[in-house]
Motif scaffolding. Structure first.
Motif, PDB file in Angstrom:
ATOM      1  N   LEU A   1      51.313 -22.591  27.418  1.00 36.49           N
ATOM      2  CA  LEU A   1      49.926 -22.146  27.311  1.00 36.49           C
ATOM      3  C   LEU A   1      49.741 -21.405  25.997  1.00 36.49           C
ATOM      4  O   LEU A   1      50.672 -20.776  25.492  1.00 36.49           O
ATOM      5  N   PHE A   2      48.509 -21.486  25.455  1.00 35.57           N
ATOM      6  CA  PHE A   2      48.221 -20.709  24.258  1.00 35.57           C
ATOM      7  C   PHE A   2      46.739 -20.364  24.242  1.00 35.57           C
ATOM      8  O   PHE A   2      45.952 -20.863  25.054  1.00 35.57           O
ATOM      9  N   TRP A   3      46.366 -19.483  23.294  1.00 31.70           N
ATOM     10  CA  TRP A   3      44.953 -19.164  23.137  1.00 31.70           C
ATOM     11  C   TRP A   3      44.642 -18.915  21.668  1.00 31.70           C
ATOM     12  O   TRP A   3      45.529 -18.570  20.886  1.00 31.70           O
ATOM     13  N   ILE A   4      43.392 -19.164  21.304  1.00 38.28           N
ATOM     14  CA  ILE A   4      42.968 -18.978  19.924  1.00 38.28           C
ATOM     15  C   ILE A   4      41.772 -18.029  19.899  1.00 38.28           C
ATOM     16  O   ILE A   4      40.989 -17.958  20.849  1.00 38.28           O
ATOM     17  N   ALA A   5      41.650 -17.286  18.805  1.00 36.02           N
ATOM     18  CA  ALA A   5      40.663 -16.212  18.726  1.00 36.02           C
ATOM     19  C   ALA A   5      39.230 -16.700  18.841  1.00 36.02           C
ATOM     20  O   ALA A   5      38.355 -15.949  19.264  1.00 36.02           O
TER      21      ALA A   5
ATOM     22  N   LEU B   1      44.465 -22.513  27.134  1.00 35.93           N
ATOM     23  CA  LEU B   1      44.663 -23.871  26.642  1.00 35.93           C
ATOM     24  C   LEU B   1      46.073 -24.358  26.966  1.00 35.93           C
ATOM     25  O   LEU B   1      47.045 -23.632  26.781  1.00 35.93           O
ATOM     26  N   ASN B   2      46.147 -25.575  27.441  1.00 31.24           N
ATOM     27  CA  ASN B   2      47.425 -26.217  27.735  1.00 31.24           C
ATOM     28  C   ASN B   2      47.966 -26.873  26.478  1.00 31.24           C
ATOM     29  O   ASN B   2      47.221 -27.561  25.759  1.00 31.24           O
ATOM     30  N   TRP B   3      49.249 -26.691  26.222  1.00 31.31           N
ATOM     31  CA  TRP B   3      49.915 -27.327  25.085  1.00 31.31           C
ATOM     32  C   TRP B   3      50.987 -28.266  25.629  1.00 31.31           C
ATOM     33  O   TRP B   3      51.787 -27.892  26.473  1.00 31.31           O
ATOM     34  N   SER B   4      50.990 -29.517  25.146  1.00 31.41           N
ATOM     35  CA  SER B   4      52.012 -30.469  25.575  1.00 31.41           C
ATOM     36  C   SER B   4      52.332 -31.412  24.425  1.00 31.41           C
ATOM     37  O   SER B   4      51.445 -32.089  23.900  1.00 31.41           O
TER      38      SER B   4
END
Length: 311
Positions: free
Chosen positions: A195-199, A206-209
């Motif tokens: 998982l990640f997030w942006i400012a 957000l899912n990252w794969s």
């Protein structure tokens, strides 16, 4: 009964068929049958070539389904990570040192699966029939990236250059700098997930794969910190996991967290960590997004797929 799926089928729906129960309890295959073994066959000769490609089923003419944009490598990784027996076929066409590295790679992607080298698909039936090896819950958690998040390592693979690490940071990524990182994504990384997030999207998780040459970023809902505590308590998933969620809570960012697992060959962990740290927002930028003046026109085509070629 042996069910042979096509090479482009996803294994999870097959397993779910035997555990599905409808609302009226009229459809329940588990009363008559169960999944004994989930077997995946891996082409040892073409594995790394297929894994580094970003080809989709449609442009490879492997699917007749209209607008089927699934990447071949994503299917490959799904099949490997969910299996409990993996037949490593065509080993006679691969050099010994390449085969050792390939076995280590697959072991890292799925530490739980039993790997059986084969030639022309020949295998003792006892290895794949009536094994009673398959367990749905275990299969769901068998992927190497899940094992890494839980702190379960497979250090024996490091001898062959296969390693992994987990990157955790509460600060948000700057959308433009993180996009540039993706555009120049390290080719040594064969699998990453998390998982990640942006400012520019502070409320959206957000899912990252990523698998080989295919990278996907898609919405995963909202962070708990994006709503008042009274709202959170209305959700059973929060109440049930409240202790675990709050144990990882950040005073400044709440449950917002970049948590990414990286698996690769000859990884330069320090370099990748430094590049990711450079993608994080500075103190000034964090202050900007907190006051609502941070740019909202980021480059992420969420929920559409991002495909980056590594060829």
């Amino acid at each position: 009964m042996i069910i042979e799926s096509t090479g482009i089928s996803e294994p999870i729906p097959v397993a779910q068929t035997f555990t599905f129960v409808d609302e009226d309890n009229n459809i329940d295959l588990s009363r008559f049958s169960f999944v004994d073994t989930m077997v995946t066959v891996v082409d040892a000769y073409n594995f790394f070539k297929d894994f580094s490609s970003n080809q989709t089923l449609q442009n490879s003419q492997l699917s007749s389904i209209e607008n089927d944009q699934r990447a071949i490598v994503n299917l490959l990784i799904d099949q490997i990570e969910f299996a409990n027996v993996i037949l490593l076929n065509k080993v006679d066409l691969v050099k010994k040192d390449e085969l050792i590295q390939l076995e280590a790679t697959i072991k890292k992607l799925n530490p739980i699966a039993k790997i059986i080298p084969t030639t022309k698909g020949k295998v003792d039936f006892k290895e794949i029939i009536n094994t009673k090896l398959f367990n749905y819950e275990e299969a769901e958690a068998s992927a190497g990236w899940i094992q890494e998040l839980e702190g379960n390592h497979t250090p024996e693979t490091e001898e062959y250059g296969i390693s992994s690490f987990v990157y955790r940071e509460h600060k948000p990524f700057h959308p433009f700098r993180f996009w540039n990182f993706i555009a120049d994504f390290p080719t040594s990384i064969i699998r990453s997930k998390g998982l990640f997030w942006i400012a520019s999207r502070p409320d959206q998780a957000l899912n990252w794969s990523q698998a080989g040459g295919s990278i996907k970023a898609e919405g995963a809902g909202v962070w708990w910190a994006s709503m008042p505590f009274s709202e959170r308590m209305k959700f059973e998933s929060f109440v049930y996991n409240q202790y675990e969620i709050e144990e990882r809570w950040s005073t400044e960012f709440g449950d917002r967290l970049n948590e990414l697992v990286f698996i690769g060959i000859n990884l330069n962990e320090a370099e990748i960590r430094n590049k990711l740290n450079e993608c994080l927002c500075t103190t000034v930028e964090i202050a900007e997004f907190k006051t609502g003046i941070f740019p909202q026109n980021d480059l992420f085509p969420i929920p559409r797929q991002v495909a980056i070629s590594q060829e």
